[in-house]
Enzyme design. Sequence first.
Site, PDB file in Angstrom:
ATOM      1  NE  ARG A 187      19.788 -29.279  78.467  1.00  0.00           N
ATOM      2  CZ  ARG A 187      18.551 -29.721  78.286  1.00  0.00           C
ATOM      3  NH1 ARG A 187      17.935 -30.364  79.266  1.00  0.00           N
ATOM      4  NH2 ARG A 187      17.913 -29.546  77.146  1.00  0.00           N
ATOM      5  CE  LYS A 208       1.974 -18.196  71.142  1.00  0.00           C
ATOM      6  NZ  LYS A 208       1.009 -18.559  70.228  1.00  0.00           N
ATOM      7  CG  ASP A 257       0.470 -11.389  71.954  1.00  0.00           C
ATOM      8  OD1 ASP A 257       0.928 -11.680  70.834  1.00  0.00           O
ATOM      9  OD2 ASP A 257      -0.743 -11.452  72.233  1.00  0.00           O
ATOM     10  CG  HIS A 258       5.047 -12.553  68.034  1.00  0.00           C
ATOM     11  ND1 HIS A 258       4.679 -13.717  68.649  1.00  0.00           N
ATOM     12  CD2 HIS A 258       4.630 -12.659  66.759  1.00  0.00           C
ATOM     13  CE1 HIS A 258       4.066 -14.490  67.781  1.00  0.00           C
ATOM     14  NE2 HIS A 258       4.021 -13.880  66.623  1.00  0.00           N
ATOM     15  CE  LYS A 265       2.305  -9.821  63.610  1.00  0.00           C
ATOM     16  NZ  LYS A 265       3.591 -10.076  62.962  1.00  0.00           N
ATOM     17  CD  GLU A 277      -0.802 -19.517  61.181  1.00  0.00           C
ATOM     18  OE1 GLU A 277       0.429 -19.481  61.250  1.00  0.00           O
ATOM     19  OE2 GLU A 277      -1.513 -20.148  61.971  1.00  0.00           O
ATOM     20  CG  ASP A 332      -0.699 -21.734  68.294  1.00  0.00           C
ATOM     21  OD1 ASP A 332       0.257 -21.609  69.069  1.00  0.00           O
ATOM     22  OD2 ASP A 332      -0.613 -21.573  67.057  1.00  0.00           O
ATOM     23  CG  HIS A 336      -1.559 -14.069  68.989  1.00  0.00           C
ATOM     24  ND1 HIS A 336      -0.588 -13.582  69.826  1.00  0.00           N
ATOM     25  CD2 HIS A 336      -1.076 -15.231  68.495  1.00  0.00           C
ATOM     26  CE1 HIS A 336       0.427 -14.426  69.830  1.00  0.00           C
ATOM     27  NE2 HIS A 336       0.153 -15.431  69.037  1.00  0.00           N
ATOM     28  CE  LYS A 370      -0.661 -23.827  62.915  1.00  0.00           C
ATOM     29  NZ  LYS A 370       0.191 -22.710  62.488  1.00  0.00           N
TER      30      LYS A 370
HETATM   31  N1  LIG Z   1      10.894 -19.988  67.982  1.00  0.00           N
HETATM   32  C1  LIG Z   1      10.028 -19.006  67.886  1.00  0.00           C
HETATM   33  O1  LIG Z   1       9.999 -18.254  66.907  1.00  0.00           O
HETATM   34  C2  LIG Z   1       9.036 -18.753  69.025  1.00  0.00           C
HETATM   35  C3  LIG Z   1       8.028 -17.815  68.826  1.00  0.00           C
HETATM   36  C4  LIG Z   1       7.152 -17.547  69.887  1.00  0.00           C
HETATM   37  C5  LIG Z   1       7.294 -18.227  71.083  1.00  0.00           C
HETATM   38  N2  LIG Z   1       8.254 -19.137  71.266  1.00  0.00           N
HETATM   39  C6  LIG Z   1       8.386 -19.780  72.586  1.00  0.00           C
HETATM   40  O2  LIG Z   1       9.651 -19.448  73.142  1.00  0.00           O
HETATM   41  C7  LIG Z   1      10.176 -20.557  73.860  1.00  0.00           C
HETATM   42  C8  LIG Z   1      11.546 -20.926  73.328  1.00  0.00           C
HETATM   43  O3  LIG Z   1      11.432 -21.236  71.969  1.00  0.00           O
HETATM   44  P1  LIG Z   1      12.640 -21.815  71.124  1.00  0.00           P
HETATM   45  O4  LIG Z   1      12.081 -22.104  69.778  1.00  0.00           O
HETATM   46  O5  LIG Z   1      13.829 -20.920  71.209  1.00  0.00           O
HETATM   47  O6  LIG Z   1      12.950 -23.208  71.887  1.00  0.00           O
HETATM   48  P2  LIG Z   1      14.062 -24.289  71.597  1.00  0.00           P
HETATM   49  O7  LIG Z   1      14.688 -24.049  70.244  1.00  0.00           O
HETATM   50  O8  LIG Z   1      13.480 -25.597  71.902  1.00  0.00           O
HETATM   51  O9  LIG Z   1      15.169 -23.948  72.699  1.00  0.00           O
HETATM   52  C9  LIG Z   1      15.045 -24.332  74.022  1.00  0.00           C
HETATM   53  C10 LIG Z   1      16.197 -23.720  74.837  1.00  0.00           C
HETATM   54  O10 LIG Z   1      16.047 -24.087  76.175  1.00  0.00           O
HETATM   55  C11 LIG Z   1      17.253 -24.667  76.651  1.00  0.00           C
HETATM   56  N3  LIG Z   1      16.951 -25.680  77.649  1.00  0.00           N
HETATM   57  C12 LIG Z   1      15.969 -26.613  77.609  1.00  0.00           C
HETATM   58  N4  LIG Z   1      15.967 -27.317  78.769  1.00  0.00           N
HETATM   59  C13 LIG Z   1      16.950 -26.801  79.546  1.00  0.00           C
HETATM   60  C14 LIG Z   1      17.425 -27.072  80.859  1.00  0.00           C
HETATM   61  N5  LIG Z   1      16.871 -28.020  81.636  1.00  0.00           N
HETATM   62  N6  LIG Z   1      18.436 -26.331  81.347  1.00  0.00           N
HETATM   63  C15 LIG Z   1      18.995 -25.374  80.599  1.00  0.00           C
HETATM   64  N7  LIG Z   1      18.612 -25.064  79.332  1.00  0.00           N
HETATM   65  C16 LIG Z   1      17.592 -25.775  78.828  1.00  0.00           C
HETATM   66  C17 LIG Z   1      17.911 -25.255  75.449  1.00  0.00           C
HETATM   67  O11 LIG Z   1      19.284 -25.335  75.732  1.00  0.00           O
HETATM   68  P3  LIG Z   1      20.205 -26.530  75.173  1.00  0.00           P
HETATM   69  O12 LIG Z   1      20.060 -26.423  73.683  1.00  0.00           O
HETATM   70  O13 LIG Z   1      21.535 -26.185  75.655  1.00  0.00           O
HETATM   71  O14 LIG Z   1      19.634 -27.805  75.716  1.00  0.00           O
HETATM   72  C18 LIG Z   1      17.555 -24.180  74.408  1.00  0.00           C
HETATM   73  O15 LIG Z   1      18.447 -23.093  74.544  1.00  0.00           O
HETATM   74  C19 LIG Z   1       9.171 -21.693  73.722  1.00  0.00           C
HETATM   75  O16 LIG Z   1       8.367 -21.750  74.875  1.00  0.00           O
HETATM   76  C20 LIG Z   1       8.323 -21.288  72.521  1.00  0.00           C
HETATM   77  O17 LIG Z   1       6.979 -21.737  72.632  1.00  0.00           O
HETATM   78  C21 LIG Z   1       9.144 -19.413  70.253  1.00  0.00           C
END
Ligand SMILES: NC(=O)c1ccc[n+]([C@@H]2O[C@H](COP(=O)([O-])OP(=O)(O)OC[C@H]3O[C@@H](n4cnc5c(N)ncnc54)[C@H](OP(=O)(O)O)[C@@H]3O)[C@@H](O)[C@H]2O)c1
Length: 515
Positions: free
Chosen positions: A68, A173, A202-203, A207, A241, A260, A265, A365
Site C-alpha cells: 500500500r 497459511k 507450508d514452509h 525443510k 518450542e 497454528d 504442519h 510453546k
Molecule cells: N513473517 C513470517 O515469517 C511469516 C511466516 C509464515 C507465514 N506468514 C504469513 O504471511 C503473511 C504476511 O506476513 P508478514 O509478516 O509479511 O505480514 P506484515 O508484516 O503484516 O505485512 C503485511 C503486508 O501487507 C500489506 N498490506 C496490508 N493491507 C494492505 C492493503 N489493504 N493494501 C495493500 N497492501 C496491504 C502491507 O503493506 P503496507 O505496509 O504498505 O501497509 C504489508 O506489505 C501473513 O498472513 C502471515 O501469517 C508470515
Amino acid sequence: MAATVQMKVSPEDLSQVPQTGERIPNPGIMVIFGASGDLTKRKLLPALFHLEQVGLLPKNFAIVGVARRPLGDEFAADMREGIVEFGSVDNSDPRLEEFTSKISYYALSFDDPSHYAGLKTELDRIAKDKGIGSDRLFYLATAPEYFASIIENLGTQGMAQPEHGRVGVVIEKPFGHDLDSAKALNRELQAVLSERQIYRIDHYLGKETVQNIMAFRFANGIFEPVWNRRYIDHVQLTVAETLGVEGRGGYYESAGVLRDMIQNHMFQLMSLVAMEPPSSFDATPVRDEKVKVLNAVRPLVPEEILQRTVRGQYDEGFVDGQKLPAYRAEPSVAPASNTETFAAIKLDVDNWRWAGVPFYLRSGKRLAKHVTEIVIEFRRPPLLAFGKIQIGTLEPNRLVLQIQPEEGIKMEIKAKRPGATMQLTSVALDFSYSDFGPTDKATGYERLLYDAMIGDTTLFHRADMVEAAWRIATPILDVWGSIPPRDFPNYAAMSWGPASADDLIHRDGRHWRNP
Ligand SMILES: NC(=O)c1ccc[n+]([C@@H]2O[C@H](COP(=O)([O-])OP(=O)(O)OC[C@H]3O[C@@H](n4cnc5c(N)ncnc54)[C@H](OP(=O)(O)O)[C@@H]3O)[C@@H](O)[C@H]2O)c1
C-alpha cells in the site's frame, strides 16, 4: 545413556549421489503482494537470491513488490539489506547488484479494483523491456482476508489466465479457520484459478529433513517390510518450542496451537510417515496418497475428545534465573484467555497398515526444548533369552527422524555391553544432516519457490488435503470451545507441558520420548 555410532558422509560419497538435471524456470515475473512486510524481507528475497546463486533462476526474471505505502527505489535497496542480513550473503557479492536491478515496486490497495489495471500495464511493460513472456507467479504474503479480493481482481484483469505461459498463485497459511471457512476459501480460489495453479505453501514441507522422510522410506528397501502394524507399536510426533508468543499474542489469541501447528504442519508430517508408496513421485500420486492418510484418520467423537486430547496453557517460569511471563500476561493476550498453547492428541489411522497403531501428536510453546522429531517405536521382541532381563524392562527399538534444530536420523538399537556377563545397552546409529556440509544459508523457502516457478505442486497443500485436515481438527476445536478449560494455566514455562499429557500416553503403557 545410549552410546552413539556416527554415520559419516564423506565428500566421495556425495559425489557419487546421482544428480538429476535441474530445470531452469521459464523467464517470468514474480509479483509479491504484501512486499513491505516481514516475510518478504526475511525469507522470500533471501531465498530468491540463494536460487540465483546456485543458477536456478532464469536470466530474464523480475520481482515486483506490491503493497500500500508509496515506495520507490528504496524498496529494492531495503530488499538488498534483507538479503545480506537474513540470507547471510556478503555485501560485496558481485551478483547482488545485478539481482537488485531486477526488483521494483508498485503501490496498490489490495481491495481497490481500480488499481489492478495499472498493475497489469506495469507487468506488461516490464515483460516487454526484459524480454519476458507471460509466466507469472503471484505470491500473496498477505493476511488471508485479502486472498479472495486479490485473486478476483487478478481474474477480472485477465492476469490469472493468460493465453500463453504459466500463472501460479502462492498463498500463505492459514487456509481457513475451521472446516466451513476452509471450504469457503477453496471455493473462492477455485472460482478464478484451477487447482493446479494454487500453491498453498507450508514452509515445513520445504525443510530438507521433511523431504528426506520420503527418501528414507521409499529409497531404502529395508524399512518398508517393517513399516506397519505388525512391527510398529506406535508413532510419536513432537513439535516443541521454547519461545512463547513473542509479541504475536494478538494473532495467537485467534489461533492456538491446534490451528497454528497441528492442523497443518503436524498432519502433513503424519501423512508423510503413514502414506502408502506412491506410484510415482509426481504431484498427483504423492498428494493422493497423503490425503488418503488424512481421510483414514478417524475423527474423534465428542465423548472421545476429552479422553484422547489434552490442552494446556503456559504459566510463568524461569530460565537462567530470569522470569518468563505466563501466556495470560503476554502483550495483546486477554488476562483470562482460554487459548491453548499446548496440545496432545491420540489419533488412529483406520487402514490395514496402521490399524491398532496409535499416533500421538503434541506441540506447545515454552516447552523444555526446541525440537521437532518423529519417533517410530517398534514392538519389543516376543521373547528374551538373556537370563534375568525382563522383556518389559527393555527399551524398545526406536527410529527417530529429527527435523529441527538438529536434522538427522537416529536408530536406537540394543547391543551387548563388553564384558564377561550378558548386559544389554542402548546404542544409537546416528546420521546427521550436517555431514552433508553447511546448509545454514537456506531459509527453507528456496525449494518451494523454485517448485512453484517450475509448476511442481508436490510439496504444496491441495484443497482436499486442507479440508481433510480440518475434518479432524474441527470437532476437537468445537468441543474445546464449548467446554472451557478449568485448569489454565496448567504447565510451567520451560517444562514438558501439563501432567495430563503424560497421563494420555501412560494410560496406554507408553511414555513420551523427551529428548
Ligand atoms: N513473517 C513470517 O515469517 C511469516 C511466516 C509464515 C507465514 N506468514 C504469513 O504471511 C503473511 C504476511 O506476513 P508478514 O509478516 O509479511 O505480514 P506484515 O508484516 O503484516 O505485512 C503485511 C503486508 O501487507 C500489506 N498490506 C496490508 N493491507 C494492505 C492493503 N489493504 N493494501 C495493500 N497492501 C496491504 C502491507 O503493506 P503496507 O505496509 O504498505 O501497509 C504489508 O506489505 C501473513 O498472513 C502471515 O501469517 C508470515
